[in-house]
Design a protein around this motif. Structure first.
Motif, PDB file in Angstrom:
ATOM      1  N   VAL A  16       0.613  -1.307   0.135  1.00  0.00           N
ATOM      2  CA  VAL A  16      -0.235   0.255   0.124  1.00  0.00           C
ATOM      3  C   VAL A  16       1.262   0.690  -0.181  1.00  0.00           C
ATOM      4  CG1 VAL A  16      -1.622   1.633   1.269  1.00  0.00           C
ATOM      5  CG2 VAL A  16      -1.678  -0.976   0.947  1.00  0.00           C
ATOM      6  N   ILE A  17       0.367   2.420  -0.896  1.00  0.00           N
ATOM      7  CA  ILE A  17       1.253   3.122  -1.081  1.00  0.00           C
ATOM      8  C   ILE A  17       0.930   4.502   0.024  1.00  0.00           C
ATOM      9  CG2 ILE A  17       2.138   5.465  -2.286  1.00  0.00           C
ATOM     10  CD1 ILE A  17       1.562   3.358  -4.450  1.00  0.00           C
ATOM     11  N   PRO A  18       1.324   4.667   1.008  1.00  0.00           N
ATOM     12  CA  PRO A  18       1.224   5.919   2.406  1.00  0.00           C
ATOM     13  C   PRO A  18       0.548   7.405   1.650  1.00  0.00           C
ATOM     14  CG  PRO A  18       3.575   5.466   2.348  1.00  0.00           C
ATOM     15  CD  PRO A  18       2.613   4.694   1.281  1.00  0.00           C
ATOM     16  N   ASP A  19      -0.728   7.671   2.745  1.00  0.00           N
ATOM     17  CA  ASP A  19      -0.825   8.790   1.746  1.00  0.00           C
ATOM     18  C   ASP A  19      -1.139   9.662   2.766  1.00  0.00           C
ATOM     19  OD1 ASP A  19      -3.177   7.468   3.262  1.00  0.00           O
ATOM     20  OD2 ASP A  19      -3.683   8.100   1.297  1.00  0.00           O
ATOM     21  N   VAL A  20      -0.428   9.053   4.388  1.00  0.00           N
ATOM     22  CA  VAL A  20      -0.531  10.390   5.690  1.00  0.00           C
ATOM     23  C   VAL A  20       0.217  10.216   6.414  1.00  0.00           C
ATOM     24  CG1 VAL A  20      -2.107  10.403   7.525  1.00  0.00           C
ATOM     25  CG2 VAL A  20      -3.715   9.653   5.619  1.00  0.00           C
ATOM     26  N   THR A  21       1.527  11.123   6.107  1.00  0.00           N
ATOM     27  CA  THR A  21       2.074  11.511   7.317  1.00  0.00           C
ATOM     28  C   THR A  21       1.497  11.724   9.108  1.00  0.00           C
ATOM     29  OG1 THR A  21       4.082  12.464   5.909  1.00  0.00           O
ATOM     30  CG2 THR A  21       3.837  12.314   7.764  1.00  0.00           C
ATOM     31  N   ARG A  22       2.410  10.262   9.920  1.00  0.00           N
ATOM     32  CA  ARG A  22       1.691  10.746  10.944  1.00  0.00           C
ATOM     33  C   ARG A  22       2.752  11.009  12.275  1.00  0.00           C
ATOM     34  NH1 ARG A  22      -2.797   6.661  12.807  1.00  0.00           N
ATOM     35  NH2 ARG A  22      -3.975   8.107  11.734  1.00  0.00           N
ATOM     36  N   LEU A  23       2.175  12.729  12.873  1.00  0.00           N
ATOM     37  CA  LEU A  23       3.425  13.088  13.707  1.00  0.00           C
ATOM     38  C   LEU A  23       2.908  12.183  15.050  1.00  0.00           C
ATOM     39  CD1 LEU A  23       3.663  14.974  11.737  1.00  0.00           C
ATOM     40  CD2 LEU A  23       5.174  16.352  13.298  1.00  0.00           C
ATOM     41  N   GLU A  24       3.434  11.117  16.260  1.00  0.00           N
ATOM     42  CA  GLU A  24       2.768  11.174  17.206  1.00  0.00           C
ATOM     43  C   GLU A  24       4.100  11.864  18.120  1.00  0.00           C
ATOM     44  OE1 GLU A  24       3.070   6.368  17.905  1.00  0.00           O
ATOM     45  OE2 GLU A  24       0.911   6.831  16.538  1.00  0.00           O
ATOM     46  N   LEU A  25       3.239  12.598  19.148  1.00  0.00           N
ATOM     47  CA  LEU A  25       4.482  13.112  20.345  1.00  0.00           C
ATOM     48  C   LEU A  25       4.138  13.205  21.667  1.00  0.00           C
ATOM     49  CD1 LEU A  25       3.144  16.703  18.647  1.00  0.00           C
ATOM     50  CD2 LEU A  25       4.462  15.201  18.150  1.00  0.00           C
ATOM     51  N   GLY A 102      -0.384  16.112   5.154  1.00  0.00           N
ATOM     52  CA  GLY A 102      -0.362  14.907   3.676  1.00  0.00           C
ATOM     53  C   GLY A 102       0.942  14.367   3.890  1.00  0.00           C
ATOM     54  N   MET A 103       1.387  14.257   2.830  1.00  0.00           N
ATOM     55  CA  MET A 103       2.801  13.620   1.925  1.00  0.00           C
ATOM     56  C   MET A 103       3.256  15.107   1.648  1.00  0.00           C
ATOM     57  SD  MET A 103       2.689  11.149   3.111  1.00  0.00           S
ATOM     58  CE  MET A 103       4.135   9.583   2.551  1.00  0.00           C
ATOM     59  N   ASP A 104       4.046  16.280   2.919  1.00  0.00           N
ATOM     60  CA  ASP A 104       4.300  16.798   2.417  1.00  0.00           C
ATOM     61  C   ASP A 104       5.597  17.346   3.113  1.00  0.00           C
ATOM     62  OD1 ASP A 104       5.605  19.952   1.937  1.00  0.00           O
ATOM     63  OD2 ASP A 104       3.137  20.653   1.781  1.00  0.00           O
ATOM     64  N   ASN A 105       6.986  17.255   2.536  1.00  0.00           N
ATOM     65  CA  ASN A 105       8.435  17.573   3.872  1.00  0.00           C
ATOM     66  C   ASN A 105       8.312  18.559   3.979  1.00  0.00           C
ATOM     67  OD1 ASN A 105       8.527  14.894   3.683  1.00  0.00           O
ATOM     68  ND2 ASN A 105       9.868  14.154   1.646  1.00  0.00           N
ATOM     69  N   VAL A 106       7.926  19.238   3.242  1.00  0.00           N
ATOM     70  CA  VAL A 106       8.598  20.864   3.230  1.00  0.00           C
ATOM     71  C   VAL A 106       7.625  21.411   4.968  1.00  0.00           C
ATOM     72  CG1 VAL A 106       8.292  23.051   3.013  1.00  0.00           C
ATOM     73  CG2 VAL A 106       8.970  21.250   1.261  1.00  0.00           C
ATOM     74  N   LEU A 107       5.742  20.970   4.781  1.00  0.00           N
ATOM     75  CA  LEU A 107       5.441  21.475   5.973  1.00  0.00           C
ATOM     76  C   LEU A 107       5.594  20.279   7.101  1.00  0.00           C
ATOM     77  CD1 LEU A 107       2.719  22.120   6.757  1.00  0.00           C
ATOM     78  CD2 LEU A 107       1.616  20.513   5.700  1.00  0.00           C
ATOM     79  N   LEU A 108       5.687  18.981   7.001  1.00  0.00           N
ATOM     80  CA  LEU A 108       6.878  18.426   8.087  1.00  0.00           C
ATOM     81  C   LEU A 108       7.544  18.934   8.571  1.00  0.00           C
ATOM     82  CD1 LEU A 108       6.757  15.855   9.348  1.00  0.00           C
ATOM     83  CD2 LEU A 108       8.224  15.142   7.834  1.00  0.00           C
ATOM     84  N   ASN A 109       8.830  19.350   8.038  1.00  0.00           N
ATOM     85  CA  ASN A 109       9.673  20.334   8.749  1.00  0.00           C
ATOM     86  C   ASN A 109       9.443  21.619   9.022  1.00  0.00           C
ATOM     87  OD1 ASN A 109      12.784  20.407   8.563  1.00  0.00           O
ATOM     88  ND2 ASN A 109      12.806  22.709   7.070  1.00  0.00           N
ATOM     89  N   CYS A 194      16.130  20.639  12.422  1.00  0.00           N
ATOM     90  CA  CYS A 194      15.694  19.463  11.245  1.00  0.00           C
ATOM     91  C   CYS A 194      15.797  20.683  10.134  1.00  0.00           C
ATOM     92  CB  CYS A 194      14.255  18.515  11.951  1.00  0.00           C
ATOM     93  SG  CYS A 194      14.319  17.481  12.533  1.00  0.00           S
ATOM     94  N   ASN A 195      16.107  20.143   9.434  1.00  0.00           N
ATOM     95  CA  ASN A 195      15.967  21.173   7.960  1.00  0.00           C
ATOM     96  C   ASN A 195      15.421  20.339   6.964  1.00  0.00           C
ATOM     97  OD1 ASN A 195      18.060  19.138   6.926  1.00  0.00           O
ATOM     98  ND2 ASN A 195      19.189  20.525   7.983  1.00  0.00           N
ATOM     99  N   LYS A 196      15.404  20.636   5.495  1.00  0.00           N
ATOM    100  CA  LYS A 196      14.602  20.391   4.425  1.00  0.00           C
ATOM    101  C   LYS A 196      15.217  19.026   4.013  1.00  0.00           C
ATOM    102  CE  LYS A 196      12.697  24.125   1.872  1.00  0.00           C
ATOM    103  NZ  LYS A 196      13.018  24.978   1.098  1.00  0.00           N
ATOM    104  N   GLU A 197      16.596  18.655   4.129  1.00  0.00           N
ATOM    105  CA  GLU A 197      17.796  17.951   3.894  1.00  0.00           C
ATOM    106  C   GLU A 197      17.631  16.492   5.018  1.00  0.00           C
ATOM    107  OE1 GLU A 197      18.801  20.726   3.872  1.00  0.00           O
ATOM    108  OE2 GLU A 197      18.992  20.404   1.793  1.00  0.00           O
ATOM    109  N   SER A 198      17.414  17.051   6.210  1.00  0.00           N
ATOM    110  CA  SER A 198      17.176  16.037   7.269  1.00  0.00           C
ATOM    111  C   SER A 198      15.691  15.357   7.447  1.00  0.00           C
ATOM    112  CB  SER A 198      17.263  15.887   8.777  1.00  0.00           C
ATOM    113  OG  SER A 198      16.191  17.252   9.194  1.00  0.00           O
ATOM    114  N   LEU A 199      15.045  15.307   6.669  1.00  0.00           N
ATOM    115  CA  LEU A 199      13.166  14.934   6.808  1.00  0.00           C
ATOM    116  C   LEU A 199      13.343  14.881   5.098  1.00  0.00           C
ATOM    117  CD1 LEU A 199      11.443  17.525   9.740  1.00  0.00           C
ATOM    118  CD2 LEU A 199      12.733  15.115   9.550  1.00  0.00           C
ATOM    119  N   ASP A 200      14.084  14.686   4.296  1.00  0.00           N
ATOM    120  CA  ASP A 200      13.875  14.307   3.058  1.00  0.00           C
ATOM    121  C   ASP A 200      13.602  12.870   3.182  1.00  0.00           C
ATOM    122  OD1 ASP A 200      13.509  14.639   0.257  1.00  0.00           O
ATOM    123  OD2 ASP A 200      15.614  14.625  -0.292  1.00  0.00           O
ATOM    124  N   ILE A 201      12.026  12.537   2.857  1.00  0.00           N
ATOM    125  CA  ILE A 201      12.373  11.727   3.661  1.00  0.00           C
ATOM    126  C   ILE A 201      11.387  10.331   2.738  1.00  0.00           C
ATOM    127  CG2 ILE A 201      10.899   9.538   4.908  1.00  0.00           C
ATOM    128  CD1 ILE A 201      11.636  11.374   7.337  1.00  0.00           C
TER     129      ILE A 201
END
Length: 226
Positions: A16-25, A102-109, A194-201
């Motif tokens: 399955v292709i993931p479509d959600v990034t989940r942050l668990e704090l 969503g699957m957005d590494n810029v937003l995630l960062n 964290c920067n764009k490179e460290s969270l470019d997942i």
């Protein structure tokens, strides 16, 4: 008279292709009273609302999945290392929150950096999942039944028989969890750096499977039925 039956368990595995990034704090802290612990939980929620507003998301997006306050003690020993009792050190707040984006590494960062700046006690677990698990579950069930039938036909043919009608299908309904962990951020300093490179997942596809057991009647030898 005993029935001639064959029982086979089929496995249905899919990617399955993931479509959600989940942050668990995980937000943990020690306080002098229950009231202070509750106030800290309230402050955590308010700060997360501010983080969401900073990145133009709904302030209600963070969802509390656990809120527990308990007395925290430590064991005490004398100079001979004999146990002497427990010492009360405060009220421990264990506050767990999830944030789905969503699957957005810029937003995630951006979110991770802001959490590191505003919530110094935060540990962040970055995971991936899917919004709707039902299509995946139906695909797995179809493949599991097909797998069971293919195996049963091979075994029946090897015995000089063929499959008859289905007698029973056994499937245990359960909650399907499609989930994987990608990155653990252990403290605020790491989060703030964290920067764009460290969270470019780029997450891998998620692999899930399920089982179905099917029972068929067996017909006599193929030659006799022809």
């Amino acid at each position: 008279m005993d029935e001639n039956v064959i029982t086979v368990t089929g496995k249905g595995a899919i990617h399955v292709i993931p479509d959600v990034t989940r942050l668990e704090l995980t937000l943990q802290s020690i306080h002098d009273s229950y009231e202070e612990a509750y106030e800290q939980a309230k402050a955590n929620t308010e700060k997360l609302g501010k983080v969401m507003s900073e990145v133009k998301l709904d302030s209600k997006l963070p969802k509390t999945i656990r809120l527990d306050i308990d007395k925290e003690t430590v064991n005490e020993y004398d100079k001979y290392k004999n146990y002497t009792g427990q010492k009360f050190i405060g009220f421990a707040l264990d506050h767990r929150v999830k944030i789905d984006i969503g699957m957005d590494n810029v937003l995630l960062n951006s979110i991770v950096k802001l959490i590191g700046q505003m919530l110094k006690q935060a540990e962040i677990n970055i995971c991936y999942t899917v919004r709707d698990t039902r299509p995946s579950q139906l695909r797995m069930l179809e493949r599991a039944v097909t797998d069971a039938k293919d195996k049963a036909e091979i075994m029946a043919n090897a015995c000089g028989c063929k499959l008859g009608l289905v007698k029973n299908i056994n499937y245990t309904v359960h909650e399907l969890k499609i989930f994987s962990q990608a990155r653990m951020i252990h403290g605020a300093d790491e989060a703030a750096c964290c920067n764009k490179e460290s969270l470019d997942i780029t997450p891998d596809d998620l692999e899930v499977s399920d089982n179905v057991t099917v029972e068929w009647y067996l017909c006599n030898s193929i030659k006799n039925d022809e």
